[in-house]
Every structure is written in C-alpha cells, then in structure tokens.
Scaffold this active site. Structure first.
Site, PDB file in Angstrom:
ATOM      1  N   ASN A 288      29.060  23.574  46.036  1.00  0.00           N
ATOM      2  CA  ASN A 288      29.801  23.027  47.176  1.00  0.00           C
ATOM      3  C   ASN A 288      31.295  23.051  46.895  1.00  0.00           C
ATOM      4  OD1 ASN A 288      30.178  21.813  49.661  1.00  0.00           O
ATOM      5  ND2 ASN A 288      29.761  19.744  48.914  1.00  0.00           N
TER       6      ASN A 288
ATOM      7  N   SER B  66      32.996  22.599  60.470  1.00  0.00           N
ATOM      8  CA  SER B  66      31.699  23.127  60.059  1.00  0.00           C
ATOM      9  C   SER B  66      30.943  23.639  61.279  1.00  0.00           C
ATOM     10  CB  SER B  66      30.872  22.043  59.376  1.00  0.00           C
ATOM     11  OG  SER B  66      31.427  21.704  58.131  1.00  0.00           O
TER      12      SER B  66
ATOM     13  N   HIS C  37      23.915  22.919  57.336  1.00  0.00           N
ATOM     14  CA  HIS C  37      24.130  21.510  57.005  1.00  0.00           C
ATOM     15  C   HIS C  37      24.387  20.662  58.244  1.00  0.00           C
ATOM     16  CE1 HIS C  37      28.539  22.605  56.676  1.00  0.00           C
ATOM     17  NE2 HIS C  37      28.692  21.386  57.165  1.00  0.00           N
TER      18      HIS C  37
ATOM     19  N   ASP D  46      24.648  29.366  55.148  1.00  0.00           N
ATOM     20  CA  ASP D  46      24.799  28.089  55.855  1.00  0.00           C
ATOM     21  C   ASP D  46      24.776  28.296  57.369  1.00  0.00           C
ATOM     22  OD1 ASP D  46      25.239  25.443  56.428  1.00  0.00           O
ATOM     23  OD2 ASP D  46      26.910  25.207  55.039  1.00  0.00           O
TER      24      ASP D  46
END
Length: 717
Positions: free
Chosen positions: A207, A653, A79, A216
């Site tokens: 999510n 992230s 992402h 991911d």
C-alpha cells in the site's frame, strides 16, 4: 451576482502544469495549459456536467466512479467495493478471498447497507445567498445558525424534485459556497470483484508503494424504478440508463501520454496556516498513528480464531490500515523537511504585504491575528477530547444518535439539526439497522477499554463529566475496574438486537427517558451536556468561519498579486486533474522507477499465501503467456499499473483515468508514500499517482474470471 473570487483568482498564471484539483467551471481559464499538455477535446466540454465525459462521472460518497455501460454498470476500485464484498461473505462462501462475478442481473447482490451512487447534475455559486448582508453582521453561534438556516432553505428547495440529493459545499475556508445537485441512486448492487489475490494483491505491505501490481478494480450497478426514478432496493427495479458512458480506449497508454482523472477528491490542506501545520504534524498525526496501530493489533488479537468475526471487521481493518500508513508516510516526509519553515515564511510575507497598505491592513490584519488565536483554542479542544472519541462503545453512539433523532423529530423538519431531517432518515436507518454486519461485542469492548483507560487517566478537568457519570468513571480506577464497568454497561442493553434497534427509531423522547436499557440511559443522561458542548463548538466555529474566510480573501489577493493561480482545496466535490504518464528518475531507494509494472512482477512477488496470494489460474495464464490482445507492444507483456503526475488524494479512489480523447484507460487508486504529503505541501518532482491499467482489468476479466457478459456490455469484445 458578484463575480466569483475563484474566477478572478484563476485569471492569473498557471502555477504548475500538473498541480491543481480544478473545479470543472475553471477549466476554460487553463485551456492553454490543457491543450499544451495534450488534450484533444475542447476544454469547454469538461465544464458541461450533463454532457460527455463529465456526465459519466459519479460519486459513491467516499470514492469516485464512472458509468461504463448504457445499463448502469459502474467501474470503481476494488477497495471501494470491498465492504460490499465483505458483508456478502460468509465462512462458507468467502467472496473476499475467491472474488465474485454475477453472470446475470439476477445474480447481482445488494451492496453494503447505505451504499449510494450520486450523479451530479448542477453546481451553482450561492455565496451571496448563504452569507447575506444580515449574516455578515453576525458572529459566533448566531452566524453558524444563520448559515445553516440558509443552507437548509436552499437544499429544501433543490430537493423538491424527488430522488435528488443536494448539498451546499464550502470553498476557501467559508469564503464561497456552491449548491450541488445530485441524483441519489439508492439501489446499488455488487456485480464483480476479483479475488483478493488480484484486487488487494500486495495488501498493506505494498500500500502506497511502487512498484505496484494491484488489480484494484470492481463493479457496481445502479438500479432505479421502472419509471426511471431513484428508489429503494426492489426486485422490480431495473438498471439505470445513464445519459453518457465512458468509452474504453482501443489504444494502450505509453510513457509521456496525456492523462486526466475525473473524480471527487476528499480533502487537501494547502491553504492552512503554519500553526495548523505544526499542530497536525507535531501532535495530531502522531497521536492518530499510535491509536490506529493499537486498533489494528486489538482487532487482530480478538478475531484471530473466528473467521466470521474477522470478516465483519475486514472493511474497518482495510480502512484503518490505509490511513495508518498514509499518516505515517506524511510524518516521515515531514520529518527533517523545511515545510513548516517555508509555510511560516509565506505567512509572514502575506502579513507584510497586508501591512504595507493602509486599506489592506484595515480589511485583513485583524482577522489574520484573530484566526490564529481561535485555531489554538480549537486545537486545545481536539487534544482534550482525543481519547474520548475512541472510548465510546459503538452501541452507545447508536443510542445517542437514536435519542437525538427522537428529540429532533418533535420539531418541524426545517427546524431540525442538519443530519436529522427527513432527508437523512434513510441513511440513519441503514446505519442503525445494519450494525451487526460489522459489529462484535467482544471486539468492540476490547477496543473501547484500550482508549477508555487512557481517557480515565486524564485529570478530571480534562474529562467530560456527563460521560464519566454515564459510564461510572472515577479518579484512580484500575483497568479491571473499567472493564467491570463496561461489562455492566454492555450486559444491560439489548441494542445488539436488530429488531430492538429498529423499534427505537420510532420511539418518543419520553419513552427513551423511561427506558431501563443501559446504553439508552447513558445517552439520555449525556444529552444535555452534549447540546451544551455542541453550542460551544458552534460558537467557536462561527468565529473561525468569519476570520478564516477573510484570511483566505487576503491570501487569494496576495497570490494573485504575485501572478499565482489559486484553486480551492479539495472538499469532496467534483474536480479535474491532468498530467502525463511518467516514471521517476530516482525512487526512494535510489533506483529508477519505470512508468509501468507488468504481470511478470506478479509472478515474482507471488508467494502463494497472505497478501501475495495470486490466484493459481492467473499465475498459470501468465506463465503460459496467455495474453491475447492485451500485450503492450513495447513491454511485450500485459501492463498492470502505471504512474502519472496527477494531483489526487483520498476520495479520488476509483476516479476514471482518461486519455487525450476522453477515453477510459484505467482507475486511479493510490499515490506513492513519499509524495502523499502533497495533501499539505505539493511537490512537483515527487508527486505520482498510481492507476490500474485498463488492459490488466480486461485481461483478468477475459482470461481469468471469464466475465464475458461484462466485457460484451462494455463494448470490449
């Protein structure tokens, strides 16, 4: 230099074994806890930013990442590379759906415009150079201006070394300041991203949820000039050679193992006042959730019959969806909780402690009372301008940035507003010239009209007169009237054209003032009022900074008196968090959450369409048990994701997850929905981070995507 309050505060006892987003320089103070948790490295090695493993950790300016090969290969989340995949996708070549793999350097694609890789080289406490004796005497806007002047001076000196980006970050509500020096790599290229059926498997349904089966991960590569310097994109550039890279773990993780994450968490709010908690959860987050839901519905409606336009907005949709579910999850956790009551009790205890001593009362009591009043004033401004923020056409915002840049460019560089100096031009130019990759007039107009109707319905006293005049807003306008005003505004501008926007980057204020372009005219008309509003905001911000810093000084002293550790709230700077691989005894549905998910769950969830559209070749490999060396001996299959007790938040992230020896074991990418309120209220029992397991990454790359070139480069073969 005075001894850092951070260093003083950390001398107290450690609060929780898994809580804390620690600055690297703090880690020697919690060495005992790190070793007890299982770290085999010397904790002092984690303080050395240019040595292993910290030297391999980088920021993408919103996500975290790490070097995993000597040729500048960077591992991060899918992402985090999503927008770069989207801008390189077309209806004929849908890289989002099908994935992308460059088999050679020549096949790698330019990342999204403005993409950067930041490599931290130094962090220095500069508190006494920002809040000097003279600055300490100032208030309001004068204080903010002086702080900014000192920041710009330090940054300018730091950036004399070409290719580096320097920032001054604030800690503890403006109590301390650190100068951060980073190599700014500007040539970033997309190397590999799995299909959306792997990298986004489960989509928005899964999510923030567990169990999770999302792969991911994705890869960039950093490029520099042939002499090793940061440079703009060029076919002559060569892969960057980092001084340190992460080594892939040979042994797989198991439950109970030590794990740490190194990255750049964005923002936490654990030191906020009770009034800030109440405003956020009673008004701000509900308003945000409602607006985000409307945004998603409008984009879906306006793009449903146009694949190219849908791809343009794919990145925005992913981002809005993420925060939409995040904020709603926080609201659900907050509802019926005792968080505000506990926060209020803690604050009252602080005030009681302050007032119990004459010296403390004289030093702190006034600012604690003052900061409450100032925050209430700021909250009122936020409410007033909420819909205004959503109601401005994107090209109007572009025009306003261009006109501000034109005016700032008439000044000496050191006198320009931060954000409009020479150092900021590449970022501004990239954003302005690349609008069409993520913009469609029909979609933009629909989004603007939705919020403009709500804004226009407010009493005139709650609106901005300059904006009303520029758009043509009057009391009592119907939706049709507002739509007609927007049609006229959009039709009268040529800023949708890339060449036209680029030309305005070099034009003078006089040329702006003489323009007949509707968006340019609106920007010029709004400019004097925007400067006035900015000055008012800075006057308030200066008062808040002064009072809030003293409030935080009191809070640190109070917590230290109780033997509690104090780490700073996250602020997008480098942090380390550590914990262990662990499931949870009871999930939100009353079931036990195991620490790992496996590829068996991918097959169970795969529907062949939508968010659960796993690639056919992946499903075939799972059914054939084509797992190679990536089978977990206990699970008897390939692990996908795992839970850990890491204290992370947005910005983490893509953070490298490392084992006790500092070896790469996966990437942090999410948290569980019932624990994300830990941004405000840390919950030791519930807090779990979600990581993609290295073994799943490598299995996909070898058996599904055949990324043998990358596996060899990373030393996985």
């Amino acid at each position: 230099m005075k001894k850092s309050l951070i260093a003083l505060a950390i001398l107290s006892n450690f609060a929780h074994a898994d809580e804390g987003m620690w600055m690297p320089q703090q880690l020697p103070q919690v060495a005992k806890e790190l070793k007890a948790a299982g770290l085999k490295l010397d904790p002092t090695t984690l303080t050395k930013l240019t040595e292993f493993p910290m030297g391999a950790i980088v920021s993408l300016g919103g996500c975290s990442a790490s070097f995993v090969s000597p040729q500048g290969l960077v591992a991060t989340n899918h992402h985090c590379v999503y927008n770069s995949v989207a801008v390189n996708s077309t209806k004929e070549r849908d890289l989002l759906a099908n994935g992308f793999l460059a088999k050679t350097f020549a096949e790698e694609l330019p990342a999204a415009p403005g993409s950067r890789i930041f490599v931290t080289s130094a962090v220095t406490n500069v508190s006494d150079k920002i809040i000097t004796a003279d600055v300490a005497k100032l208030q309001g806007k004068a204080r903010i201006d002086a702080i900014e002047k000192n920041q710009k001076k330090l940054v300018a000196e730091c950036e004399k070394e070409a290719g580096f980006r320097c920032t001054v970050s604030s800690y503890y509500g403006g109590l301390e300041f650190y100068l951060i020096k980073q190599l700014e790599i500007r040539d970033v290229r997309l190397v590999h991203a799995p299909p959306a059926g792997v990298g986004k498997f489960g989509g928005d349904t899964d999510n923030w949820m567990w169990p999770r089966h999302t792969g991911d991960y994705g890869f960039y590569r950093a490029y520099v000039s042939k002499d090793g310097k940061a440079a703009d994109f060029s076919k002559d550039n060569v892969p960057y050679q980092p001084k340190h890279v992460l080594k892939l773990a040979k042994d797989g993780l198991k439950e109970g193992d030590f794990v740490m994450a190194l990255g750049y968490p964005g923002r936490t709010n654990r030191h906020r006042l009770p009034s800030e908690v109440a405003f956020t959860f009673d008004w701000n987050y509900p308003a945000f959730v409602k607006a985000s839901g409307e945004t998603l519905a409008i984009i879906a409606r306006e793009t449903k019959d146009n694949k190219d336009v849908a791809l343009k907005y794919a990145g925005q949709v992913a981002g809005v969806n993420n925060y939409y579910k995040n904020r709603q999850g926080m609201l659900d956790s907050y509802a019926g909780s005792d968080f505000l009551a506990r926060k209020t009790a803690e604050h009252e205890a602080l005030k009681t402690w302050v007032n119990a001593n004459a010296a403390r009362k004289a030093e702190f009591a006034g600012d604690i009372e003052q900061v409450e009043k100032l925050i209430a004033e700021r909250d009122a401004d936020t409410k007033r301008d909420f819909f205004l923020g959503y109601a401005q056409p994107r090209l109007l915002n572009t025009a306003r940035s261009l006109y501000r840049l034109s005016n700032e460019s008439t000044k000496a560089d050191t006198e320009r507003k931060s954000g409009y100096q020479s150092r900021d031009l590449p970022r501004l130019e990239a954003g302005i010239t690349s609008v069409e990759r993520t913009y469609d007039e029909k979609v933009d107009k629909a989004l603007v009209l939705n919020s403009l109707a709500k804004y226009a319905a407010q009493p005139a006293a709650q609106r901005r007169a300059s904006f009303d005049a520029a758009i043509g807003i009057k009391d009592g306008m119907s939706q049709a009237d507002l739509s007609a005003a927007l049609d006229k505004l959009y039709a009268g501008s040529k800023l949708a054209d890339k060449a036209e926007r680029a030309a305005w980057l070099k034009r003078t204020p006089a040329e702006f003032q003489a323009s007949k372009d509707s968006f340019i005219q609106a920007a010029v008309a709004m400019y004097p009022d925007s400067l006035k509003n900015e000055a008012e905001d800075e006057e308030l911000a200066g008062k808040i900074q002064q009072a809030y810093a003293n409030y935080m000084k009191a809070k640190i002293a109070f917590m230290k008196s109780k033997g509690q550790a104090v780490y700073p709230d996250a602020n997008s700077t480098l942090r380390v968090t550590f914990g262990r691989v662990a499931g949870r005894d009871h999930g939100a549905d009353g079931t036990t959450w195991t620490a790992f998910t496996t590829v068996n769950g991918v097959v169970a969830k795969a529907t062949g369409q939508g968010e659960f559209n796993a690639p056919a070749n992946q499903l075939a490999a799972i059914k054939a048990k084509d797992f190679g060396k990536f089978v977990d001996p206990k699970l008897k299959t390939v692990p996908v994701d795992y839970l850990a007790t890491l204290d992370i938040t947005g910005g983490n992230s893509g953070s490298a997850a490392l084992n006790s020896k500092g070896e790469f074991i996966g990437l942090a990418f999410d948290g569980t929905l019932d624990s994300i309120i830990s941004d405000w209220d840390y919950n030791k029992a519930n807090t779990r981070s979600i990581q993609v397991d290295l073994r799943y990454m490598l299995w996909n790359m070898k058996h599904i995507d055949h990324a043998d070139n990358l596996l060899k480069e990373m030393g996985a073969e």
